[in-house]
Scaffold this active site. Sequence first.
Site, mmCIF file in Angstrom:
data_model
loop_
_atom_site.group_PDB
_atom_site.id
_atom_site.type_symbol
_atom_site.label_atom_id
_atom_site.label_comp_id
_atom_site.label_asym_id
_atom_site.label_seq_id
_atom_site.Cartn_x
_atom_site.Cartn_y
_atom_site.Cartn_z
ATOM 1 N N HIS A 264 0.821 -1.220 0.000
ATOM 2 C CA HIS A 264 0.000 0.000 0.000
ATOM 3 C C HIS A 264 0.855 1.271 0.000
ATOM 4 O O HIS A 264 0.365 2.342 0.343
ATOM 5 C CB HIS A 264 -0.950 0.011 1.206
ATOM 6 C CG HIS A 264 -2.090 -0.961 1.056
ATOM 7 N ND1 HIS A 264 -2.921 -1.318 2.098
ATOM 8 C CD2 HIS A 264 -2.531 -1.653 -0.012
ATOM 9 C CE1 HIS A 264 -3.827 -2.194 1.672
ATOM 10 N NE2 HIS A 264 -3.598 -2.415 0.400
ATOM 11 N N ASN B 197 -3.863 -12.583 15.556
ATOM 12 C CA ASN B 197 -4.606 -11.326 15.647
ATOM 13 C C ASN B 197 -5.140 -11.177 17.067
ATOM 14 O O ASN B 197 -5.160 -12.148 17.842
ATOM 15 C CB ASN B 197 -5.769 -11.339 14.641
ATOM 16 C CG ASN B 197 -6.130 -9.948 14.137
ATOM 17 O OD1 ASN B 197 -5.266 -9.117 13.897
ATOM 18 N ND2 ASN B 197 -7.414 -9.687 13.984
#
Length: 276
Positions: free
Chosen positions: A109, A245
């Site tokens: 990104h 996570n």
Amino acid sequence: MSPLGNIVILTGAGISAESGLQTFRAADGLWEGHRVEDVATPEAFARDAALVHQFYDARRARLGEVEPNAAHLALARLDAEWRGKLLIVTQNVDDLHERAGAKRLLHMHGELKRGWCLACGERFAWKGPMSPHAVRPELVDGLSVSSQEEVQSFDKLRTNGGLGDLGRSELRTNGSNQCPSCQAEGQVRPDIVWFGEMPYEMEAIEAALFHADLFVSIGTSGAVYPAAGFVQTANYRGARTLEINLEPSQGSIFFDERRYGRASEEVPKWVAELLG
Ligand code: OAD
């Protein structure tokens, strides 16, 4: 897995959260108060370049206040010691993986510390603010006084507010947004992949996923494609898949194994197991 297996690791905002960088979708997230359409799309930049520049200038300044955490350091150690193929693909635009020492790394990104000249197409390292305009106080909220001063020290043009009306034509008129390659003024944008734009290095990432024996996703909500689909590609190619996570992501059901906890604890533990 063989000690020479191929590993692909995808990281997201959750790996940098404990360094003090806000994630995107938490209740206190980065986008709160700023609709994504206002700061992270090419349309937003065309409409209000000053706002977009100042938003990213504040994020860039913030990097000077944070350090890699134990999760970044553990991945850098894995990168250094793993003799098989390995690729860390990060969605993050911060520089914490490289500051921790990771080398086999792709920023899909883009990066806060890079600029892209719309006049000549060159991409280059960028230090300090990109905006030639005054800083909106709400954009530097949360920054320390020194970072605010750093941002504002580049505020050479305006101090009178009313920034919403400033457009690219005004960016073009001053000297603090100059391309180091073609010298064009006011044509440099953050080298960040905005919504609606194609992420970088997709060919290399897909090739790595095709040959992966293990795919690990760390600290990402699984909400943004194409990264959210990597686990399915890896599954399809027969790789083992692991999610690390804080809580189950949107794609958690696609993973063979799931470990929930803080990245700074879970990642070093996993790396230590892998390296034996
Ligand atoms: P999100 O903010 O969507 O998700 C962060 C994830 O990290 C969540 O699933 C959290 O539960 C988890 N998390 C938070 N703190 C953690 C911790 N200490 N340890 C482990 N996990 C933790 O961020 P991303 O998934 O990275 O794109 O967002 C993906 C993309 O959406 C970003 O790259 C950005 C954004 O819009 C663009 O700008 C193009």
